[in-house]
Design a protein around this motif. Structure first.
Motif, PDB file in Angstrom:
ATOM      1  N   GLU A 214       0.834  -1.190   0.000  1.00 35.61           N
ATOM      2  CA  GLU A 214       0.000   0.000   0.000  1.00 35.61           C
ATOM      3  C   GLU A 214       0.877   1.252   0.000  1.00 35.61           C
ATOM      4  O   GLU A 214       2.027   1.227   0.438  1.00 35.61           O
ATOM      5  CB  GLU A 214      -0.913   0.002   1.233  1.00 35.61           C
ATOM      6  CG  GLU A 214      -1.960  -1.091   1.202  1.00 35.61           C
ATOM      7  CD  GLU A 214      -2.950  -0.960   2.343  1.00 35.61           C
ATOM      8  OE1 GLU A 214      -3.936  -1.713   2.351  1.00 35.61           O
ATOM      9  OE2 GLU A 214      -2.739  -0.104   3.219  1.00 35.61           O
ATOM     10  N   ARG A 215       0.274   2.336  -0.472  1.00 32.74           N
ATOM     11  CA  ARG A 215       0.984   3.605  -0.433  1.00 32.74           C
ATOM     12  C   ARG A 215       1.208   4.008   1.012  1.00 32.74           C
ATOM     13  O   ARG A 215       0.313   3.869   1.857  1.00 32.74           O
ATOM     14  CB  ARG A 215       0.167   4.673  -1.172  1.00 32.74           C
ATOM     15  CG  ARG A 215       0.907   5.950  -1.447  1.00 32.74           C
ATOM     16  CD  ARG A 215       0.091   6.898  -2.309  1.00 32.74           C
ATOM     17  NE  ARG A 215      -0.202   6.321  -3.620  1.00 32.74           N
ATOM     18  CZ  ARG A 215      -0.751   7.013  -4.616  1.00 32.74           C
ATOM     19  NH1 ARG A 215      -1.041   8.290  -4.465  1.00 32.74           N
ATOM     20  NH2 ARG A 215      -1.011   6.420  -5.765  1.00 32.74           N
ATOM     21  N   GLU A 216       2.403   4.529   1.323  1.00 32.16           N
ATOM     22  CA  GLU A 216       2.725   4.897   2.697  1.00 32.16           C
ATOM     23  C   GLU A 216       3.292   6.310   2.774  1.00 32.16           C
ATOM     24  O   GLU A 216       3.914   6.807   1.840  1.00 32.16           O
ATOM     25  CB  GLU A 216       3.719   3.905   3.307  1.00 32.16           C
ATOM     26  CG  GLU A 216       5.079   3.886   2.658  1.00 32.16           C
ATOM     27  CD  GLU A 216       6.057   2.960   3.384  1.00 32.16           C
ATOM     28  OE1 GLU A 216       5.670   2.273   4.343  1.00 32.16           O
ATOM     29  OE2 GLU A 216       7.234   2.944   2.967  1.00 32.16           O
ATOM     30  N   PHE A 217       3.081   6.909   3.919  1.00 31.30           N
ATOM     31  CA  PHE A 217       3.582   8.251   4.207  1.00 31.30           C
ATOM     32  C   PHE A 217       5.101   8.235   4.333  1.00 31.30           C
ATOM     33  O   PHE A 217       5.673   7.310   4.930  1.00 31.30           O
ATOM     34  CB  PHE A 217       2.948   8.754   5.499  1.00 31.30           C
ATOM     35  CG  PHE A 217       3.583   9.987   6.068  1.00 31.30           C
ATOM     36  CD1 PHE A 217       4.405   9.901   7.177  1.00 31.30           C
ATOM     37  CD2 PHE A 217       3.364  11.215   5.484  1.00 31.30           C
ATOM     38  CE1 PHE A 217       4.994  11.030   7.711  1.00 31.30           C
ATOM     39  CE2 PHE A 217       3.948  12.363   5.996  1.00 31.30           C
ATOM     40  CZ  PHE A 217       4.773  12.267   7.122  1.00 31.30           C
TER      41      PHE A 217
ATOM     42  N   ASP B 195       9.043   6.934  10.565  1.00 34.73           N
ATOM     43  CA  ASP B 195      10.179   6.411  11.342  1.00 34.73           C
ATOM     44  C   ASP B 195      11.217   5.751  10.435  1.00 34.73           C
ATOM     45  O   ASP B 195      12.415   5.806  10.709  1.00 34.73           O
ATOM     46  CB  ASP B 195       9.684   5.404  12.375  1.00 34.73           C
ATOM     47  CG  ASP B 195       8.940   6.074  13.519  1.00 34.73           C
ATOM     48  OD1 ASP B 195       8.212   5.356  14.240  1.00 34.73           O
ATOM     49  OD2 ASP B 195       9.075   7.293  13.693  1.00 34.73           O
ATOM     50  N   SER B 196      10.755   5.142   9.354  1.00 38.25           N
ATOM     51  CA  SER B 196      11.661   4.393   8.481  1.00 38.25           C
ATOM     52  C   SER B 196      12.644   5.286   7.722  1.00 38.25           C
ATOM     53  O   SER B 196      13.657   4.786   7.214  1.00 38.25           O
ATOM     54  CB  SER B 196      10.850   3.562   7.478  1.00 38.25           C
ATOM     55  OG  SER B 196      10.024   4.405   6.693  1.00 38.25           O
TER      56      SER B 196
ATOM     57  N   LYS C 299      13.448   8.647   8.983  1.00 37.27           N
ATOM     58  CA  LYS C 299      13.933   9.698   9.872  1.00 37.27           C
ATOM     59  C   LYS C 299      15.449   9.628   9.994  1.00 37.27           C
ATOM     60  O   LYS C 299      16.024   8.563  10.214  1.00 37.27           O
ATOM     61  CB  LYS C 299      13.267   9.540  11.241  1.00 37.27           C
ATOM     62  CG  LYS C 299      13.180  10.807  12.056  1.00 37.27           C
ATOM     63  CD  LYS C 299      12.299  10.600  13.279  1.00 37.27           C
ATOM     64  CE  LYS C 299      10.841  10.406  12.918  1.00 37.27           C
ATOM     65  NZ  LYS C 299       9.954  10.308  14.096  1.00 37.27           N
ATOM     66  N   GLY C 300      16.099  10.774   9.834  1.00 41.62           N
ATOM     67  CA  GLY C 300      17.548  10.822   9.909  1.00 41.62           C
ATOM     68  C   GLY C 300      18.235  10.581   8.580  1.00 41.62           C
ATOM     69  O   GLY C 300      19.447  10.824   8.456  1.00 41.62           O
ATOM     70  N   ARG C 301      17.498  10.104   7.582  1.00 42.06           N
ATOM     71  CA  ARG C 301      18.084   9.856   6.261  1.00 42.06           C
ATOM     72  C   ARG C 301      17.488  10.759   5.184  1.00 42.06           C
ATOM     73  O   ARG C 301      18.181  11.131   4.241  1.00 42.06           O
ATOM     74  CB  ARG C 301      17.849   8.396   5.847  1.00 42.06           C
ATOM     75  CG  ARG C 301      18.475   7.379   6.782  1.00 42.06           C
ATOM     76  CD  ARG C 301      18.369   5.964   6.203  1.00 42.06           C
ATOM     77  NE  ARG C 301      16.987   5.529   6.026  1.00 42.06           N
ATOM     78  CZ  ARG C 301      16.475   5.128   4.863  1.00 42.06           C
ATOM     79  NH1 ARG C 301      17.230   5.107   3.777  1.00 42.06           N
ATOM     80  NH2 ARG C 301      15.205   4.732   4.781  1.00 42.06           N
ATOM     81  N   PHE C 302      16.205  11.075   5.318  1.00 44.92           N
ATOM     82  CA  PHE C 302      15.510  11.905   4.326  1.00 44.92           C
ATOM     83  C   PHE C 302      15.240  13.291   4.921  1.00 44.92           C
ATOM     84  O   PHE C 302      14.996  13.424   6.121  1.00 44.92           O
ATOM     85  CB  PHE C 302      14.177  11.284   3.936  1.00 44.92           C
ATOM     86  CG  PHE C 302      14.268  10.014   3.123  1.00 44.92           C
ATOM     87  CD1 PHE C 302      15.472   9.341   2.945  1.00 44.92           C
ATOM     88  CD2 PHE C 302      13.129   9.488   2.537  1.00 44.92           C
ATOM     89  CE1 PHE C 302      15.532   8.177   2.201  1.00 44.92           C
ATOM     90  CE2 PHE C 302      13.177   8.326   1.787  1.00 44.92           C
ATOM     91  CZ  PHE C 302      14.384   7.667   1.626  1.00 44.92           C
ATOM     92  N   THR C 303      15.245  14.298   4.044  1.00 44.46           N
ATOM     93  CA  THR C 303      14.922  15.654   4.457  1.00 44.46           C
ATOM     94  C   THR C 303      13.962  16.279   3.447  1.00 44.46           C
ATOM     95  O   THR C 303      14.250  16.307   2.249  1.00 44.46           O
ATOM     96  CB  THR C 303      16.179  16.524   4.547  1.00 44.46           C
ATOM     97  OG1 THR C 303      17.100  15.932   5.478  1.00 44.46           O
ATOM     98  CG2 THR C 303      15.830  17.929   5.025  1.00 44.46           C
ATOM     99  N   ILE C 304      12.837  16.773   3.952  1.00 45.15           N
ATOM    100  CA  ILE C 304      11.883  17.473   3.099  1.00 45.15           C
ATOM    101  C   ILE C 304      12.104  18.973   3.268  1.00 45.15           C
ATOM    102  O   ILE C 304      12.375  19.453   4.370  1.00 45.15           O
ATOM    103  CB  ILE C 304      10.430  17.078   3.430  1.00 45.15           C
ATOM    104  CG1 ILE C 304       9.461  17.664   2.409  1.00 45.15           C
ATOM    105  CG2 ILE C 304      10.050  17.475   4.854  1.00 45.15           C
ATOM    106  CD1 ILE C 304       8.024  17.133   2.550  1.00 45.15           C
TER     107      ILE C 304
END
Length: 125
Positions: free
Chosen positions: A44-47, A62-63, A65-70
């Motif tokens: 399913e599509r996830e946030f 959570d998956s 966090k710390g790796r991606f930046t918006i």
């Protein structure tokens, strides 16, 4: 009406980086909260991440966090997703989304007002 066009997807090795962009049409871009979602094959599509209209508040799964930046540039009507330390499990189609209320992007039930067409991100091991 807001139209969203994603770009920047591609193939990258595990541990690498990509930056996704989402260009929005319309003069009211700065009044919209923006977000990124993803959908892997068979799932399913996830946030993934969301940002308020001002850019002052951000939210992350959570998956990632710390790796991606918006981030966003309201002068350019563009929202970005910087993805570092990519993992094979990050492989998915990534979708940009817009909403007048941040709550509809940042928590379940997710219900954006507008969706982009998506851009493929593939991370090889």
């Amino acid at each position: 009406q807001v139209q969203l066009v994603e770009s920047g997807g591609g193939l990258v090795q595990a541990g690498g980086s990509l930056r996704l962009s989402c260009a929005a049409s319309g003069r009211t871009f700065s009044s919209y909260a923006m977000g990124w979602f993803r959908q892997a094959p068979g799932k399913e599509r996830e946030f993934v991440a969301a940002i308020t209209w001002s850019g002052h508040v951000t939210y992350y799964a959570d998956s990632v966090k710390g790796r991606f930046t918006i981030s966003r540039d309201n002068a350019k009507n563009t929202v970005y997703l910087q993805m570092n330390s990519l993992k094979p499990e990050d492989t998915a189609v990534y979708y940009c989304a817009a909403a007048q209320k941040i709550a509809t992007l940042s928590r379940d039930p997710y219900n954006p007002d507008y969706w982009g067409q998506g851009t493929q991100v593939t991370v090889s091991s």
